[in-house]
Design an enzyme around this catalytic site. Sequence first.
Site, PDB file in Angstrom:
ATOM      1  N   ARG A 198       3.257 -10.044   6.892  1.00  0.00           N
ATOM      2  CA  ARG A 198       4.695  -9.825   7.124  1.00  0.00           C
ATOM      3  C   ARG A 198       5.001  -8.963   8.336  1.00  0.00           C
ATOM      4  NH1 ARG A 198       7.004  -9.080   1.002  1.00  0.00           N
ATOM      5  NH2 ARG A 198       5.499 -10.532   0.152  1.00  0.00           N
ATOM      6  N   HIS A 204      -3.105 -14.232  10.421  1.00  0.00           N
ATOM      7  CA  HIS A 204      -2.329 -12.997  10.503  1.00  0.00           C
ATOM      8  C   HIS A 204      -3.191 -11.777  10.797  1.00  0.00           C
ATOM      9  CE1 HIS A 204       0.795 -15.513   8.888  1.00  0.00           C
ATOM     10  NE2 HIS A 204       0.119 -15.689   7.768  1.00  0.00           N
ATOM     11  N   PRO A 246       0.810  -1.219   0.000  1.00  0.00           N
ATOM     12  CA  PRO A 246       0.000   0.000   0.000  1.00  0.00           C
ATOM     13  C   PRO A 246       0.843   1.268   0.000  1.00  0.00           C
ATOM     14  CG  PRO A 246      -0.183  -1.178   2.089  1.00  0.00           C
ATOM     15  CD  PRO A 246       0.636  -2.020   1.202  1.00  0.00           C
ATOM     16  N   GLU A 247       0.595   2.117  -0.988  1.00  0.00           N
ATOM     17  CA  GLU A 247       1.188   3.449  -1.029  1.00  0.00           C
ATOM     18  C   GLU A 247       0.045   4.447  -0.926  1.00  0.00           C
ATOM     19  OE1 GLU A 247       3.977   3.838  -4.294  1.00  0.00           O
ATOM     20  OE2 GLU A 247       4.374   1.687  -4.309  1.00  0.00           O
TER      21      GLU A 247
END
Length: 274
Positions: A112, A93, A2-3
């Site tokens: 992550r 997660h 995500p940007e």
Amino acid sequence: MPELPEVETIVRDLRPHLRGRRLEAVLSLNPVVLRFPSADSFRAAAEGAVFGALTRRGKFIHAPLSSGDQLVVHLGMTGTLTLEEEAAPVRPHTHLRLRLDSGRELRYRDPRRFGRVLLGSARQLAKAGLLPPLGPDPLDRTFHAWPENGQVRRSRRVVKAVLLDQRALAGCGNIYADEALFLARLRPTRTAASLSASQWARLGAALTVVMREAIRRRGTSFSDYRDGFGARGEAYESLLVYGRAGLPCVRCGRTLVSRRTAGRATVYCRWCQR
DNA sequence: AACGAGTCCTGATCGC
DNA sequence: TGCGATCAGGACTCGT
């Protein structure tokens, strides 16, 4: 990954559904993604608070709470922040589950674990050094003058590194850095100091265009990105260089090359970008 | 000052 | 078929 466009899409999606909603309970919290404060303090401060209107600053999501604190989320590489029905299965997660008085849950998931969650007053968070200084945001009205900072303009760093530096420019990551450089027809390895005023103007305009277009397409779904409701974006199909190494340049047809610049895989056209 | 390298981490992909 | 190696990278630290 995500940007700015992905984070903006999520913020716009979630804002109307969170505003005015009461956070009834912290159903689960994995301390590894919580940078501040302690898990106990988080629960105490979060439960019972009412959400205000979400905002975005660079890649950070800020959710103001009625208590005066704000819930801050950075999605890192693989983070997602979604609103889901209580009954929806909890995916692996999932590090944070907040139950709302609407019967739904705000869930933060991040395989992550490069992302982070913070809760506190702006003062507290700034004092703890957890909200790093950010440069101008490409969606700001004043962005056309970027970079006003002479240090940025005169820097001997490669321009790709400047684009990835959140203090010089907020919200840009590897994908949109490459896209903007292609649109501005600039070689990523050019030093910042070598850019003329018109080239800076071209780059600034390209950043705005690339970001706005990606928002229009609800973000780039590369691998893990999902919008605020868990759906994929469609900007990936419109990427011109990122992920297209070895394929023909859409402008001149020559083969796009990939090389490591500023520690990141960088794709560009040797002919069109100088 | 600014670079590279290392760190965190999991999953997709590749080569054997 | 399966397994280990490799690669992906946002932000940070450390060494050069």
